[in-house]
Design a protein around this motif. Structure first.
Motif, mmCIF file in Angstrom:
data_model
loop_
_atom_site.group_PDB
_atom_site.id
_atom_site.type_symbol
_atom_site.label_atom_id
_atom_site.label_comp_id
_atom_site.label_asym_id
_atom_site.label_seq_id
_atom_site.Cartn_x
_atom_site.Cartn_y
_atom_site.Cartn_z
ATOM 1 N N PHE A 240 0.833 -1.205 0.000
ATOM 2 C CA PHE A 240 0.000 0.000 0.000
ATOM 3 C C PHE A 240 0.863 1.248 0.000
ATOM 4 C CE2 PHE A 240 -1.956 3.406 2.497
ATOM 5 C CZ PHE A 240 -3.123 3.624 1.784
ATOM 6 N N LYS A 241 1.901 1.245 0.830
ATOM 7 C CA LYS A 241 2.781 2.407 0.927
ATOM 8 C C LYS A 241 3.532 2.643 -0.379
ATOM 9 C CE LYS A 241 6.851 4.111 3.380
ATOM 10 N NZ LYS A 241 7.870 3.836 4.413
ATOM 11 N N ALA A 242 3.944 1.578 -1.029
ATOM 12 C CA ALA A 242 4.768 1.701 -2.227
ATOM 13 C C ALA A 242 3.969 2.059 -3.469
ATOM 14 C CB ALA A 242 5.542 0.401 -2.461
ATOM 15 N N PHE A 243 2.731 1.570 -3.570
ATOM 16 C CA PHE A 243 2.005 1.707 -4.833
ATOM 17 C C PHE A 243 0.692 2.475 -4.724
ATOM 18 C CE2 PHE A 243 4.499 -2.249 -5.129
ATOM 19 C CZ PHE A 243 5.288 -1.928 -6.221
ATOM 20 N N VAL A 244 -0.110 2.180 -3.730
ATOM 21 C CA VAL A 244 -1.448 2.762 -3.681
ATOM 22 C C VAL A 244 -1.431 4.194 -3.186
ATOM 23 C CG1 VAL A 244 -3.771 2.550 -2.718
ATOM 24 C CG2 VAL A 244 -2.470 0.502 -3.335
ATOM 25 N N PHE A 245 -0.806 4.436 -2.038
ATOM 26 C CA PHE A 245 -0.861 5.770 -1.457
ATOM 27 C C PHE A 245 -0.170 6.829 -2.314
ATOM 28 C CE2 PHE A 245 0.194 9.257 1.364
ATOM 29 C CZ PHE A 245 -0.997 9.446 2.022
ATOM 30 N N PRO A 246 1.036 6.609 -2.826
ATOM 31 C CA PRO A 246 1.656 7.632 -3.687
ATOM 32 C C PRO A 246 0.826 7.959 -4.910
ATOM 33 C CG PRO A 246 3.286 6.048 -2.978
ATOM 34 C CD PRO A 246 1.950 5.485 -2.578
ATOM 35 N N ALA A 247 0.091 6.982 -5.427
ATOM 36 C CA ALA A 247 -0.753 7.242 -6.587
ATOM 37 C C ALA A 247 -1.943 8.116 -6.223
ATOM 38 C CB ALA A 247 -1.244 5.909 -7.178
ATOM 39 N N ALA A 248 -2.416 7.983 -4.961
ATOM 40 C CA ALA A 248 -3.570 8.771 -4.530
ATOM 41 C C ALA A 248 -3.154 10.145 -4.022
ATOM 42 C CB ALA A 248 -4.331 8.022 -3.433
ATOM 43 N N ALA A 249 -1.958 10.239 -3.477
ATOM 44 C CA ALA A 249 -1.466 11.517 -2.947
ATOM 45 C C ALA A 249 0.017 11.613 -3.255
ATOM 46 C CB ALA A 249 -1.727 11.610 -1.445
ATOM 47 N N ALA A 250 0.337 12.314 -4.295
ATOM 48 C CA ALA A 250 1.721 12.374 -4.769
ATOM 49 C C ALA A 250 2.657 12.966 -3.725
ATOM 50 C CB ALA A 250 1.788 13.191 -6.057
ATOM 51 N N ASP A 251 2.150 13.883 -2.911
ATOM 52 C CA ASP A 251 2.997 14.532 -1.911
ATOM 53 C C ASP A 251 2.600 14.037 -0.533
ATOM 54 O OD1 ASP A 251 3.411 17.972 -0.745
ATOM 55 O OD2 ASP A 251 4.599 16.171 -0.408
ATOM 56 N N TYR A 252 3.369 13.101 0.013
ATOM 57 C CA TYR A 252 3.089 12.655 1.366
ATOM 58 C C TYR A 252 4.265 12.952 2.287
ATOM 59 C CZ TYR A 252 5.866 8.408 0.412
ATOM 60 O OH TYR A 252 6.864 7.527 0.083
ATOM 61 N N ILE A 253 5.091 13.913 1.903
ATOM 62 C CA ILE A 253 6.240 14.250 2.741
ATOM 63 C C ILE A 253 5.881 15.302 3.789
ATOM 64 C CG2 ILE A 253 7.857 13.679 0.897
ATOM 65 C CD1 ILE A 253 8.256 16.669 0.449
ATOM 66 N N TRP B 19 -3.647 4.913 7.542
ATOM 67 C CA TRP B 19 -4.162 3.872 6.648
ATOM 68 C C TRP B 19 -3.347 2.598 6.750
ATOM 69 C CZ3 TRP B 19 -8.862 3.892 5.380
ATOM 70 C CH2 TRP B 19 -9.531 5.092 5.116
ATOM 71 N N MET B 20 -2.053 2.717 7.007
ATOM 72 C CA MET B 20 -1.248 1.517 7.216
ATOM 73 C C MET B 20 -1.641 0.825 8.517
ATOM 74 S SD MET B 20 2.528 2.606 5.791
ATOM 75 C CE MET B 20 3.189 0.951 5.951
ATOM 76 N N ALA B 21 -2.004 1.603 9.532
ATOM 77 C CA ALA B 21 -2.467 1.022 10.787
ATOM 78 C C ALA B 21 -3.806 0.310 10.597
ATOM 79 C CB ALA B 21 -2.578 2.098 11.862
ATOM 80 N N VAL B 22 -4.666 0.887 9.761
ATOM 81 C CA VAL B 22 -5.940 0.223 9.449
ATOM 82 C C VAL B 22 -5.688 -1.121 8.771
ATOM 83 C CG1 VAL B 22 -8.028 0.349 8.034
ATOM 84 C CG2 VAL B 22 -7.273 2.359 9.323
ATOM 85 N N ALA C 76 -5.592 7.816 17.353
ATOM 86 C CA ALA C 76 -6.284 6.818 16.532
ATOM 87 C C ALA C 76 -5.297 5.798 15.972
ATOM 88 C CB ALA C 76 -7.039 7.510 15.398
ATOM 89 N N ILE C 77 -4.163 6.296 15.487
ATOM 90 C CA ILE C 77 -3.121 5.400 14.973
ATOM 91 C C ILE C 77 -2.622 4.479 16.078
ATOM 92 C CG2 ILE C 77 -0.781 5.310 14.039
ATOM 93 C CD1 ILE C 77 -1.435 8.014 12.640
ATOM 94 N N ALA C 78 -2.380 5.060 17.257
ATOM 95 C CA ALA C 78 -1.872 4.265 18.375
ATOM 96 C C ALA C 78 -2.874 3.206 18.809
ATOM 97 C CB ALA C 78 -1.535 5.182 19.553
#
Length: 247
Positions: free
Chosen positions: A60-73, A84-87, A154-156
């Motif tokens: 998900f981190k490598a392919f799905v999320f960058p495609a949905a949000a190009a800037d996650y820095i 979303w990774m915690a989910v 929420a993540i925790a």
């Protein structure tokens, strides 16, 4: 990490251990131990599910999320990715528990919610005091800070329900308190290591080393062992993470 920062972390861990040890004496935290009929099966399921969840989260981190949000820095992007990774991490464990008709207390949500929540609030106050962030929080008191804390909480809650809930309960039942605590901390460290890949370079935030994360995992396990509910370690994890973003 500087010597003063390391000493501050050590004082934090010692303070948390002492507070939890004192609070754990209270009869309000007493509960029956959880045992499983087919313990070996529980161990295999725990290890298998964490491998599956880790692989799914990394994909998900490598392919799905960058495609949905190009800037996650940015900070919101990093928090969103973590959420979303915690989910993804929690879902297979919840499905396994529901499919096998196991009670919710085997996910770390037992009957000690109220005293554990109060203990968690005490840990929040302790961490803020030890790090000297009282005025930083007051000066930056805003809706954004509250949203950040709630997001980190929420993540925790999601992550701790897996590690200090599902996995910790089963591994301590199968291997004993000490071995189960250490194995759970190692698994959570592997998870955090996967999350931290490129985060340091991307955000400019100085992140603790894996050894520090491992010790943190051991302390979180101690909090869970004494409190019996994931809300206490989740509150501790959330405030520890939020401290990193305060000036």
């Amino acid at each position: 990490m500087t010597t003063s920062e390391l000493l501050l972390l050590v004082s934090e861990w010692l303070g948390v251990i002492a507070l939890v040890w004192i609070a754990g004496i209270s009869p309000r935290f007493q509960r029956r131990p959880i045992n499983f009929i087919y313990q070996r099966r529980e161990n295999v399921i725990s290890f298998s599910l964490i491998i599956f969840a880790l692989a799914a989260a990394l994909l998900f981190k490598a392919f799905v999320f960058p495609a949905a949000a190009a800037d996650y820095i940015s900070l919101p992007g990093v928090v969103t990715l973590r959420f979303w990774m915690a989910v993804i991490l929690l879902v297979p464990f919840v499905l396994a528990m529901l499919y096998r008709r196991q009670p919710v207390r085997t996910l770390g949500w037992g009957k000690t919610f109220r005293p554990s929540f109060q203990l968690g609030l005490g840990l929040v106050a302790l961490i803020i005091f030890l790090h000297g962030k009282i005025f930083a929080i007051i000066n930056h008191m805003s809706g954004d800070l509250a949203v950040l804390f709630l997001a980190l909480l929420a993540i925790a809650l999601l992550e701790e329900s897996v590690f200090r809930g599902f996995i910790f309960i089963r591994l301590t039942a199968g291997f004993g308190d000490t071995s189960g605590l250490v194995m759970t901390a190692l698994l959570s460290t592997i998870w955090q290591a996967a999350l931290l890949v490129d985060f340091n370079a991307a955000t400019g935030v100085v992140l603790p080393g894996l050894a520090v994360i491992l010790v943190q995992g051991l302390v979180l396990g101690w909090v869970m062992k004494k409190s019996g509910h994931v809300i206490a370690p989740a509150l501790y994890a959330a405030i520890s993470n939020m401290i990193l973003f305060l000036p």
